[in-house]
Structure formats: structure tokens, C-alpha cells
Design a protein around this motif. Structure first.
Motif, PDB file in Angstrom:
ATOM      1  N   UNK A  49      18.471  -7.763 -22.121  1.00 23.09           N
ATOM      2  CA  UNK A  49      18.191  -8.438 -20.934  1.00 23.09           C
ATOM      3  C   UNK A  49      16.479  -8.473 -20.968  1.00 23.09           C
ATOM      4  N   UNK A  50      15.923  -8.828 -22.051  1.00 22.58           N
ATOM      5  CA  UNK A  50      14.580  -8.928 -22.244  1.00 22.58           C
ATOM      6  C   UNK A  50      14.223 -10.305 -22.930  1.00 22.58           C
ATOM      7  N   UNK A 188      17.011 -17.725 -24.047  1.00 23.17           N
ATOM      8  CA  UNK A 188      18.154 -17.119 -24.280  1.00 23.17           C
ATOM      9  C   UNK A 188      17.664 -15.727 -24.220  1.00 23.17           C
ATOM     10  N   UNK A 189      18.601 -14.290 -23.836  1.00 26.45           N
ATOM     11  CA  UNK A 189      18.158 -13.055 -24.052  1.00 26.45           C
ATOM     12  C   UNK A 189      17.661 -12.740 -25.409  1.00 26.45           C
ATOM     13  N   UNK A 190      16.306 -12.022 -25.555  1.00 27.19           N
ATOM     14  CA  UNK A 190      15.659 -11.964 -26.802  1.00 27.19           C
ATOM     15  C   UNK A 190      14.520 -13.055 -27.085  1.00 27.19           C
ATOM     16  N   UNK A 208       6.848 -20.176 -12.123  1.00 23.84           N
ATOM     17  CA  UNK A 208       8.407 -20.722 -11.982  1.00 23.84           C
ATOM     18  C   UNK A 208       9.207 -20.106 -13.022  1.00 23.84           C
ATOM     19  N   UNK A 209       8.435 -19.941 -14.073  1.00 27.83           N
ATOM     20  CA  UNK A 209       9.173 -19.138 -15.080  1.00 27.83           C
ATOM     21  C   UNK A 209       9.867 -17.727 -14.846  1.00 27.83           C
ATOM     22  N   UNK A 210       8.818 -16.979 -14.164  1.00 24.37           N
ATOM     23  CA  UNK A 210       9.288 -15.691 -13.924  1.00 24.37           C
ATOM     24  C   UNK A 210      10.270 -15.850 -12.818  1.00 24.37           C
ATOM     25  N   UNK A 211      10.181 -16.585 -11.712  1.00 26.94           N
ATOM     26  CA  UNK A 211      11.433 -16.595 -10.899  1.00 26.94           C
ATOM     27  C   UNK A 211      12.796 -16.875 -11.387  1.00 26.94           C
ATOM     28  N   UNK A 215      16.440 -14.692 -11.773  1.00 31.85           N
ATOM     29  CA  UNK A 215      17.528 -15.201 -11.200  1.00 31.85           C
ATOM     30  C   UNK A 215      18.564 -14.753 -12.359  1.00 31.85           C
ATOM     31  N   UNK A 216      18.207 -14.869 -13.583  1.00 32.89           N
ATOM     32  CA  UNK A 216      19.058 -14.785 -14.444  1.00 32.89           C
ATOM     33  C   UNK A 216      19.193 -13.217 -14.954  1.00 32.89           C
TER      34      UNK A 216
END
Length: 246
Positions: A49-50, A188-190, A208-211, A215-216
């Protein structure tokens, strides 16, 4: 007539063939080194999830704003700094070094590898803001550019080439919401995301990217925490397609 032209033809071959060979080597270095990235460090595990947010070109007058946004969101990032920017803003470099973020090298000059002499590229690669301390040190070539010597010199300098798989394009004239939308669509994850420490749009884009990541259910971490993985054959082919065919 034929006898007179023979030396000229030999001279042409003597001059042109090496030039064509150098050009072919430069193109091959770019395709294999930057576009494919084979052997360099790239994205991390896809089952995590990183996500890693990375900032090139700093430190800059916007560094403190970026650090504040990251701190408010409990996010960590990796900063690839340049020697001229560090010299211009030593207090900001110290802020970065004292922060929980990862600080790595973007070179002594922000110049494509093909525009450096071999001894300049050695100086470019061996420089690091943390000096020669123990531990794996990363180098991100400006523009991701490679010369035929880049990988060899990096190996001799005990540096690992660190690339990315998602580019935010924050150096363009697009506004933050548009950039965030297109960047989040590719994450995508990773993923390792390329941003820049300097453009006026980047702080808003970062928020905006951190928001969007939250959410994901994705967490922004350093490259060491991701962790990065070496780019293999399959991923390299995907990178070439994304660069030239996609």
C-alpha cells in the motif's frame, strides 16, 4: 579518377564511421539506461500500500512549503538535490538533512550525461550531499539521461541509479488539478512518482496527490521504505513502450 577519389573515400570512412558508432552507442545508452532502465532501481512491490513521492532539483525557496505539507499529512518523501542548489541554500539543505525524509543526489550539474566529459560525469556521480558516509547512496541522473559510461561509473562510485515510473509533469503550464488527475490515474501500488522542488504549481499538486493517495488507501513513504526493486526485462519493456509507443 578512381585513384584520386580513393583517399577521399578512406578519409570519409575514417571520420564518419566512428561518429556513427558514437551516435549508436549514445542512443543505445538512452534506450537501455533511461527508457528501459534495465538494472537500475525502479518501482517497488505492487502488492503493498506504499507509493514513493520524489522531488528533484532542490533545495529551493519552496522546500519549506513542501516540508510543511508533508508534515501535516504525516507523509515522507525523497529529495534528490543538486550541488548548486545546496550551495545556494545551505540552510534548506540542513533542514532536509534534519527531516525524516530521504536525501539523495541529483548531481553536481543539472546537465544530461551526454553533455559531460567522462571525468565530469565521474564528478557528477560521485558527489553526494551526505558525503561518503556508509550505506547505499542513490544517484538520479538529470533527465534520467545516460551516457555509455553512466552505469560503469556508478558501479565504480558505489552508487545505485534510481529512476521512476510516473512523471507528474509539474514543469509544464498545466494547473494543479489537471496534473493531479493525470498523475493519480497512472499511480499504482509501488509507484515512484517524479516531482520537482521549485515549480510554483508543485505545493498545490502535492496536496492534491496526498489527498488522492489517502482516498485509495496508499501511503507516501521514502524510497528506502518502499523499497525500490531492480528493473528487470519485463518491466523494462513496459517502460520502453510507455516512453516510445504508449
Amino acid at each position: 579518377m578512381n585513384d584520386a577519389s580513393a583517399p577521399q573515400k578512406s578519409l570519409v570512412r575514417f571520420l564518419i564511421l566512428p561518429a556513427l558508432g558514437l551516435l549508436a552507442a549514445a542512443i543505445l545508452a538512452d534506450v537501455l539506461g533511461r527508457a528501459a532502465g534495465w538494472g537500475a532501481l525502479g518501482r517497488g512491490p505492487s502488492d503493498s500500500s506504499r507509493v514513493a513521492l520524489t522531488f528533484d532539483d532542490g533545495p529551493s525557496p519552496r522546500t519549506l512549503e513542501l516540508l510543511a505539507i508533508l508534515e501535516r499529512r504525516d507523509a515522507r518523501a525523497t529529495f534528490f538535490v543538486t550541488a548548486p542548489a545546496c550551495a545556494a541554500h545551505p540552510e534548506l539543505l540542513q533542514k532536509l538533512l534534519d527531516s525524516p525524509h530521504q536525501i539523495e543526489a541529483h548531481g553536481r550539474w543539472h546537465r544530461h550525461a551526454l553533455l559531460l566529459t567522462p571525468w565530469q560525469e565521474w564528478a557528477q556521480i560521485v558527489w553526494h550531499p551526505r558525503g561518503a558516509q556508509a550505506g547505499a547512496l542513490l544517484y538520479r541522473p538529470p533527465y534520467g539521461g545516460h551516457s555509455p559510461l553512466t552505469r560503469l561509473l556508478a558501479r565504480l562510485a558505489e552508487r545505485q541509479i534510481a529512476l521512476w515510473d510516473v512523471e507528474s509533469r509539474d514543469w509544464t503550464d498545466a494547473d494543479a488539478p489537471a496534473l493531479a488527475q493525470q498523475t493519480l490515474a497512472r499511480i499504482r501500488p509501488g509507484s515512484v512518482v517524479l516531482l520537482h522542488d521549485g515549480p510554483a504549481v508543485t505545493p498545490e499538486l502535492l496536496g492534491l496527490l496526498l489527498d488522492g493517495l489517502k482516498e485509495r488507501g496508499l501511503q507516501a513513504v521514502t524510497l528506502a521504505e518502499l523499497p525500490m526493486r531492480r528493473i528487470g526485462l519485463r518491466q523494462g519493456l513496459k517502460r520502453i513502450w510507455a516512453s516510445y509507443g504508449g
